[in-house]
Write a protein that holds these residues in place. Structure first.
Motif, PDB file in Angstrom:
ATOM      1  N   ALA A 270       0.791  -1.234   0.069  1.00  0.00           N
ATOM      2  CA  ALA A 270      -0.011  -0.165  -0.035  1.00  0.00           C
ATOM      3  C   ALA A 270       0.703   1.142  -0.002  1.00  0.00           C
ATOM      4  O   ALA A 270       1.861   1.288   0.791  1.00  0.00           O
ATOM      5  CB  ALA A 270      -0.815  -0.039   1.274  1.00  0.00           C
TER       6      ALA A 270
ATOM      7  N   ASN B 239      -5.351 -10.720  -1.243  1.00  0.00           N
ATOM      8  CA  ASN B 239      -4.433 -10.106  -0.473  1.00  0.00           C
ATOM      9  C   ASN B 239      -3.425  -8.826  -0.977  1.00  0.00           C
ATOM     10  O   ASN B 239      -2.442  -9.243  -0.829  1.00  0.00           O
ATOM     11  CB  ASN B 239      -3.510 -11.566  -0.042  1.00  0.00           C
TER      12      ASN B 239
ATOM     13  N   ASN C 121      -2.282  -5.309  -0.538  1.00  0.00           N
ATOM     14  CA  ASN C 121      -2.610  -4.411   0.428  1.00  0.00           C
ATOM     15  C   ASN C 121      -2.887  -3.039   0.087  1.00  0.00           C
ATOM     16  O   ASN C 121      -1.804  -2.246   0.106  1.00  0.00           O
ATOM     17  CB  ASN C 121      -1.214  -4.665   1.299  1.00  0.00           C
ATOM     18  N   SER C 122      -3.940  -2.691  -0.486  1.00  0.00           N
ATOM     19  CA  SER C 122      -4.058  -1.229  -1.001  1.00  0.00           C
ATOM     20  C   SER C 122      -4.266  -0.188   0.143  1.00  0.00           C
ATOM     21  O   SER C 122      -4.382  -0.581   1.363  1.00  0.00           O
ATOM     22  CB  SER C 122      -5.246  -1.381  -1.863  1.00  0.00           C
TER      23      SER C 122
ATOM     24  N   LYS D 197      -5.606  -1.130   3.882  1.00  0.00           N
ATOM     25  CA  LYS D 197      -4.653  -1.116   5.267  1.00  0.00           C
ATOM     26  C   LYS D 197      -5.063  -0.067   5.941  1.00  0.00           C
ATOM     27  O   LYS D 197      -4.856  -0.061   7.245  1.00  0.00           O
ATOM     28  CB  LYS D 197      -3.347  -0.926   4.516  1.00  0.00           C
ATOM     29  N   TYR D 198      -5.486   1.166   5.692  1.00  0.00           N
ATOM     30  CA  TYR D 198      -5.412   2.516   6.326  1.00  0.00           C
ATOM     31  C   TYR D 198      -7.024   2.918   6.423  1.00  0.00           C
ATOM     32  O   TYR D 198      -7.306   3.865   7.211  1.00  0.00           O
ATOM     33  CB  TYR D 198      -4.811   3.681   5.769  1.00  0.00           C
TER      34      TYR D 198
END
Length: 316
Positions: A150, A209, A211-212, A216-217
């Motif tokens: 990400a 899977n 993680n963009s 993630k945020y």
């Protein structure tokens, strides 16, 4: 005889289908826009005082742009190679078409495109060869490693997309404040477009899977990030308009700033994947419009008045 004609007809259809499939894999429509963007940038931004015919007949310049297109096409192939499963969820019809070309054939075309680019680059200059060699490595490294991280992947991808224009800097070796403003505006627009795309592909990213930033945020942080970049774009667009040295292209920046302001005020209303997809298409449309509006740099109202005055004087 009929069977022979029928077999030939089937084979011809398969060939046409494979051509369309390969065109889809290398994102041919994006390559066409990139070719236009590079030539227009050369004619109206990098070398506005040089004759258009002289620039278009410059074989070294043509070679650099051709190398860029080959490398970008190869980049789309290797990215497709790694992202095929994820794209089955995001773009099932497109993936069905792309599967008409085998992975082995894609890999062969990938190697050929990169090899041809390096050969042409070496014929132009050693500096150009090194530039495209590094570019090819960066593209492969994105697909192989960076694609699942990400924030890093978003910035990295945008740098890769802007690098073909820096290939032109290798040739012209000229970097002005005006050029810096245009480059920054384009870079941030590409970055915002890519982050918005992540908002619309959260389902596929979770399954495979990836993680963009939204995963993630969170979506709220992502929207704050987009809003921050939009504010920067508003400032840059205003600076370009006030400098008043882009001719009638200033109307594009006026339109772009208006769109950015509307998006900034309404971004918290967007909730669904469809909303984010429409927003993504809006920003992509702005990129295409921006490319075509480069020709307006030469259409300066003051220049047109001077031309009209001289024309009237000649008639009299």
């Amino acid at each position: 005889m009929l069977n022979h004609k029928k077999i030939n007809s089937i084979n011809f259809k398969k060939i046409i289908l494979k051509i369309f499939a390969l065109f889809s894999v290398i994102r041919g429509y994006n390559l066409i826009i990139l070719i236009l963007a590079q030539y227009l940038a050369v004619l109206f931004i990098f070398a506005p005082n040089t004759g258009h015919r002289e620039l278009l007949k410059n074989l070294k310049l043509d070679g650099i742009i051709f190398c860029s297109i080959l490398c970008v096409a190869a980049g789309y192939i290797i990215n497709n190679f790694y992202d095929l499963e994820k794209d089955e969820i995001k773009r099932p019809l497109q993936v069905y078409l792309q599967k008409q070309v085998s992975q082995g054939f894609k890999l062969t075309v990938y190697i050929c495109l990169n090899s041809i680019a390096l050969i042409i680059g070496s014929l132009i200059s050693f500096k150009v060869f090194i530039f495209f060699f590094i570019y090819q490595f960066l593209v492969w490294f994105y697909s192989h490693k960076i694609n699942k991280f990400a924030i890093i992947k978003n910035f990295y991808l945008v740098i890769i997309r802007v690098l073909p224009f820096f290939a032109l800097l290798v040739y012209f070796d000229d970097f002005s404040f005006n050029l810096a403003l245009h480059a920054t505006f384009l870079t941030i627009l590409l970055l915002v477009t890519d982050i918005v795309k992540d908002l619309g592909s959260q389902k596929a990213d979770v399954i495979y899977n990836y993680n963009s930033i939204p995963i993630k945020y969170g979506v709220n942080f992502t929207k704050i990030l987009i809003s921050g970049f939009i504010i920067i774009e508003l400032i840059i667009g205003l600076l370009i308009i006030l400098k008043n040295d882009v001719g009638s292209m200033k109307y594009f920046f006026m339109l772009a700033d208006s769109i950015f302001l509307i998006v900034l005020l309404s971004i918290w209303k967007y909730k669904t994947a469809q909303d984010y997809k429409l927003l993504h298409y809006l920003f992509k449309g702005m990129i295409v419009l921006g490319v075509f509006s480069i020709v307006l740099i030469e259409i300066n109202p003051l220049t047109l008045q001077t031309i009209a005055h001289n024309f009237n004087a000649r008639i009299k």
